[in-house]
Scaffold this motif. Sequence first.
Motif, PDB file in Angstrom:
ATOM      1  N   MET A   1       0.752  -1.180  -0.204  1.00 29.63           N
ATOM      2  CA  MET A   1       0.025  -0.037   0.068  1.00 29.63           C
ATOM      3  C   MET A   1       0.928   1.375  -0.094  1.00 29.63           C
ATOM      4  O   MET A   1       0.615   2.174  -0.678  1.00 29.63           O
ATOM      5  CB  MET A   1      -0.979   0.090   1.279  1.00 29.63           C
ATOM      6  N   TYR A   2       1.970   1.183   0.766  1.00 28.93           N
ATOM      7  CA  TYR A   2       2.987   2.495   0.997  1.00 28.93           C
ATOM      8  C   TYR A   2       3.465   2.594  -0.619  1.00 28.93           C
ATOM      9  O   TYR A   2       3.738   3.925  -0.861  1.00 28.93           O
ATOM     10  CB  TYR A   2       3.792   2.155   1.987  1.00 28.93           C
ATOM     11  N   ARG A   4       2.193   2.111  -3.335  1.00 34.89           N
ATOM     12  CA  ARG A   4       1.082   2.581  -4.228  1.00 34.89           C
ATOM     13  C   ARG A   4       0.738   4.254  -3.852  1.00 34.89           C
ATOM     14  O   ARG A   4       0.635   5.079  -4.785  1.00 34.89           O
ATOM     15  CB  ARG A   4      -0.372   2.035  -3.868  1.00 34.89           C
ATOM     16  N   SER A  28       3.968   3.759   8.673  1.00 40.20           N
ATOM     17  CA  SER A  28       2.407   3.991   9.311  1.00 40.20           C
ATOM     18  C   SER A  28       2.686   5.466  10.059  1.00 40.20           C
ATOM     19  O   SER A  28       3.062   5.536  11.353  1.00 40.20           O
ATOM     20  CB  SER A  28       2.202   3.103  10.154  1.00 40.20           C
ATOM     21  N   ALA A  70      -3.228   5.112   5.476  1.00 35.60           N
ATOM     22  CA  ALA A  70      -3.002   4.127   4.243  1.00 35.60           C
ATOM     23  C   ALA A  70      -4.272   3.608   3.649  1.00 35.60           C
ATOM     24  O   ALA A  70      -4.515   3.608   2.633  1.00 35.60           O
ATOM     25  CB  ALA A  70      -1.869   3.376   4.466  1.00 35.60           C
ATOM     26  N   GLU A  71      -4.729   2.630   4.593  1.00 33.83           N
ATOM     27  CA  GLU A  71      -6.115   2.031   4.289  1.00 33.83           C
ATOM     28  C   GLU A  71      -7.402   2.745   3.933  1.00 33.83           C
ATOM     29  O   GLU A  71      -8.149   2.228   3.263  1.00 33.83           O
ATOM     30  CB  GLU A  71      -6.133   0.842   5.401  1.00 33.83           C
ATOM     31  N   LEU A  72      -7.295   4.167   4.273  1.00 37.55           N
ATOM     32  CA  LEU A  72      -8.381   4.865   4.024  1.00 37.55           C
ATOM     33  C   LEU A  72      -8.212   6.048   3.093  1.00 37.55           C
ATOM     34  O   LEU A  72      -8.966   6.759   2.532  1.00 37.55           O
ATOM     35  CB  LEU A  72      -8.890   5.561   5.456  1.00 37.55           C
ATOM     36  N   ASP A 106      -4.580   5.639  15.808  1.00 40.76           N
ATOM     37  CA  ASP A 106      -5.975   4.905  16.095  1.00 40.76           C
ATOM     38  C   ASP A 106      -6.904   5.925  16.799  1.00 40.76           C
ATOM     39  O   ASP A 106      -8.173   5.796  16.163  1.00 40.76           O
ATOM     40  CB  ASP A 106      -5.814   3.641  17.412  1.00 40.76           C
ATOM     41  N   LYS A 109      -8.069   7.907  13.887  1.00 41.83           N
ATOM     42  CA  LYS A 109      -8.914   7.154  12.893  1.00 41.83           C
ATOM     43  C   LYS A 109     -10.437   7.138  13.446  1.00 41.83           C
ATOM     44  O   LYS A 109     -11.321   7.135  12.517  1.00 41.83           O
ATOM     45  CB  LYS A 109      -8.322   5.936  12.591  1.00 41.83           C
ATOM     46  N   LYS A 113     -13.816   8.403  11.909  1.00 39.44           N
ATOM     47  CA  LYS A 113     -15.000   7.437  11.628  1.00 39.44           C
ATOM     48  C   LYS A 113     -16.267   8.122  12.105  1.00 39.44           C
ATOM     49  O   LYS A 113     -17.244   8.167  11.654  1.00 39.44           O
ATOM     50  CB  LYS A 113     -14.420   6.195  12.170  1.00 39.44           C
TER      51      LYS A 113
END
Length: 148
Positions: A1-2, A4, A28, A70-72, A106, A109, A113
Motif C-alpha cells: 500500500m505504501y 502505491r 504508518s 493508508a488503508e483509508l 488509532d 482514525k 470515523k
Amino acid sequence: MYERIKQQMMDTLPLVRTLGIRIDEIGSGTAKVSMPDDPKLHNHLGTPHAGALFTLAETASGAAMAGGFAELILGLRPVAKESRIQYQKVAKGATRAEGRVPGDLDALKAELKQQGKVAFPVEVDIFDAAGTLAAQVQVDWYLSEKRS
C-alpha cells in the motif's frame, strides 16, 4: 500500500518532481523524503532556497499523513490547513526531511470515523548533507471523507 501511495503522490505532484524531490520511505504515520543539491534550487547564498526546503517538508508531511491513513486515504480529501517553519541553520548540500504524525493514529482514525473529519499536526525535521538540523516544520492537516 505504501508503494502505491508513493507512486500516486509522485504522479499527482508536478512541483515535487520539478524540484527533484524523492519519496524514499513511507510508513504508518512516518515518511522520509530527499532533495538533491541542484544549483537551480539555490538562493543568493548558494544554498537550498527556503521555498524548496518548505516544499520538501510539505511533501514529507503529506507522505507521513497518507501513510498514517493508508488503508483509508483513497476515500479521503486531505488539505494542508496551516504550516509553520522555523529555520535553525543554513542547509548545505543535498537535504532530507523526516515527517511523523505525533498523535495516536488509532484515536485519529476513530475521530474520523465518528465525525467524518479530523484535523491533526504532522511534524517534520529537515537535515542537510552533513546531518545538521536545518529547519523544523509543522503542517496541520485536515482530512474529510470524499463526497460522491
